[in-house]
Write an enzyme that holds these catalytic residues in place. Sequence first.
Site: not given
Length: 223
Positions: A33-36, A100
């Site tokens: 995943t990502n930091f959104s 994101a």
Amino acid sequence: AQFKPKDQPLAGKKVVVSAGPTRERIDPVRFVTNFSSGKMGYAMAEAARDLGAEVVLVSGPVALKKPAGIRVVDVESAQDMLEAIEAEYDDANIVVKTAAVADYRPKNAATQKVKKKDGDTFMEMERTPDILATIGRKKTHQLLIGFAAETNDVETYAEGKLTRKNADYIVANDVTEVGAGFNADTNTVTLIGHGGYRARFEHMPKTDLAKRLFETILKRAEL
Ligand code: CTP
Ligand code: CA
């Protein structure tokens, strides 16, 4: 034309907003995943609601409260998000892609927990569908707004995305600026449109920014 109170310019319009990260499974207990945080997307959804729109919020996994008066469709992966947005697309007037989306996913998600092995250094990945580009190709009357978080050459990259994805606007932000981007409550962005259109929005709360973005876009074109 339908009567619209001055402070409800989106009355009678359907706005679809995507927010948050996506989660791409590796196996039943792990994901990429990502930091959104979803904050900018939720602010966009709430601003559209406050301006009178019927809002559908397609949300990746976030830790935010469900906003009142908005239909929330929870999704996990990029593929789920694509399907949820396509299901809402035909009668949408505006689609805002704040999410994101993970660009890659594990090529073969395992159904059982993957065991580590000595010497293993590699996981095979593949690209996820580009949701904005996919709906951009099918655009009829919809206004499409993308977001782009960049660390360098912000306007050049954003302009490329505007054209490549057949979007009407890209909201570009430099995530290296203080108080901007992932997880912050404030943001500094440049709104980029066709024909060299640029509008700069200086450092402000994401909630205010969301309202200003809609107002600016609505002033430029009747829906
Ligand atoms: N986007 C999308 N589907 C993807 C990737 C991105 O719909 N698989 C959308 C995002 O929601 C955003 C816009 O495209 O509105 C720009 O996302 P960004 O990640 O900045 O662009 P990419 O095309 O993925 O390029 P890169 O990450 O390489 O800069
Ligand atoms: Ca990306």
